[in-house]
Design a protein around this motif. Structure first.
Motif, short mmCIF file in Angstrom:
data_model
loop_
_atom_site.label_atom_id
_atom_site.label_comp_id
_atom_site.label_asym_id
_atom_site.label_seq_id
_atom_site.Cartn_x
_atom_site.Cartn_y
_atom_site.Cartn_z
N ASN A 100 0.81 -1.22 0.00
CA ASN A 100 0.00 0.00 0.00
C ASN A 100 0.84 1.27 0.00
N THR A 114 -15.24 0.44 3.86
CA THR A 114 -14.82 0.29 2.47
C THR A 114 -15.25 1.49 1.64
N ALA A 115 -16.52 1.88 1.81
CA ALA A 115 -17.04 3.01 1.03
C ALA A 115 -16.29 4.30 1.36
N TYR A 119 -13.20 4.56 2.59
CA TYR A 119 -11.85 4.44 2.05
C TYR A 119 -11.83 4.74 0.55
N VAL A 120 -12.77 4.14 -0.19
CA VAL A 120 -12.81 4.35 -1.64
C VAL A 120 -13.04 5.82 -1.95
N THR A 121 -13.91 6.48 -1.18
CA THR A 121 -14.16 7.91 -1.38
C THR A 121 -12.87 8.71 -1.22
N ARG A 138 -9.83 7.64 -1.47
CA ARG A 138 -8.88 7.28 -2.53
C ARG A 138 -9.24 7.98 -3.84
N GLU A 139 -10.54 8.01 -4.15
CA GLU A 139 -10.97 8.65 -5.40
C GLU A 139 -10.83 10.17 -5.35
N ILE A 194 -10.37 -2.18 4.24
CA ILE A 194 -9.80 -0.92 3.77
C ILE A 194 -8.37 -1.15 3.29
N GLU A 222 -5.56 -1.58 -0.04
CA GLU A 222 -5.51 -2.52 -1.15
C GLU A 222 -5.01 -3.88 -0.70
N THR A 278 -8.28 -3.99 -5.60
CA THR A 278 -8.95 -3.00 -4.75
C THR A 278 -9.99 -3.68 -3.89
#
Length: 302
Positions: free
Chosen positions: A201, A243-244, A246-248, A250-251, A293, A295, A301
């Motif tokens: 990571n 997860t959601a 973390y993805v937010t 990251r994006e 959370i 990678e 992902t």
């Protein structure tokens, strides 16, 4: 001291990454004021006169700082700024400094044409000053020459090993319950943690150390979930919310180290103390181990 220094190291990196424009100038000046309290002079802009191209002077070193915090390096613009700032400083402060330091906020370094221009200015017979550059490594070095009291002034109180080891279930429950108000997301699969997940990571040593210390109390989080016999999907639902989130992050373009602190702030809420941050690290470490959370090198992902 290992935990405190790791926490401050992560805080400094994130503060450096997120500071742009005037925020970065304030950060640099604060580091200098704390590190060189009897030497550094901050120049305050004075109306139309401005600051005479002087963002700060280290009197004993005879070094003048010019702070630059670009969001991107446009060659013509940055070279024009270097020329204008150096020549303006030389016109007003020629006999006050020997070294002119271009201080920037790009962790990746500087473009070759910037170094070339600094070398040209240093070698020019028209200019009596040496020109060099400072970036992340130098500013971090100076910051971590500070004693703990001044590091608190710069970066705030740190999580300590005693805070981590004192984390109990009752410290975690309010945070986990508060996350139930977060909008639900599809349930995430719980997967075993690959042994190389920390490395894959691209987390800094400071972030790795904090997560490893958080793992020393992540069993408290698991113990709490084990007791939720009336809500068998509670753990998976919160994992999906992590997860959601973390993805937010990251994006949004946050780097892995930034995400660690962003998750701490998200969990700990408005009343942040070293103890609540330690509890938040235990929760993050739990979901990190469970691969909700960051990678998973074996699966991609989350």
């Amino acid at each position: 001291m290992e935990v405190e220094r790791a926490f401050w190291g992560l805080k400094f990196k994130v503060k450096f990454l997120e500071a742009t424009g005037n925020e970065f100038q304030v950060l640099v000046q604060r580091i200098m004021e704390l590190r060189f309290p009897d030497e550094f002079v901050t120049i305050k802009p004075a109306g139309r006169d401005g600051d005479w191209k002087n963002d700060g002077l280290l009197t004993d070193q005879r070094r003048m700082l010019q702070v630059y915090a670009p969001e991107g390096w446009k060659k013509s613009r940055v070279l024009a700024k270097i020329d204008a700032d150096y020549l303006g400083a030389a016109a007003h402060w020629k006999d006050t400094f020997d070294t002119w330091t271009f201080t920037h906020n790009d962790m990746r370094g500087i473009p070759p044409y910037v170094l070339d221009r600094l070398n040209q200015l240093s070698k020019s017979t028209d200019n009596p000053h040496h020109c060099d550059q400072w970036g992340y490594a130098k500013l971090r070095e100076l910051a971590f020459q500070l004693d703990d009291g001044r590091l608190v002034e710069l970066l705030g109180p740190a999580v300590t090993l005693s805070h981590v080891l004192a984390v109990e279930v009752q410290d975690i429950i309010p945070m986990l319950r508060s996350l139930e108000d977060v909008a639900p997301a599809p349930l995430a699969n719980v997967r075993p943690v690959p042994p190389d997940k920390l490395e894959k990571n691209a987390l800094s040593e400071d972030a790795e150390l904090l997560l490893l210390f958080g793992m020393r109390r992540s069993e408290e989080v698991g113990r709490y979930f084990d007791r939720q016999t009336m809500r068998p999907l509670f753990r998976d639902d919160l994992g999906a919310r992590f997860t959601a989130r973390y993805v937010t992050f990251r994006e949004e373009g946050l780097e892995p180290d930034e995400i660690v602190l962003a998750l701490v702030e998200w969990i700990a809420g408005p009343l942040v103390t070293p103890k609540t941050q330690a509890a938040a690290l235990a929760i993050i470490a739990f979901f990190f181990e469970q691969c909700d959370i960051f990678e998973d090198p074996s699966k991609g992902t989350p």
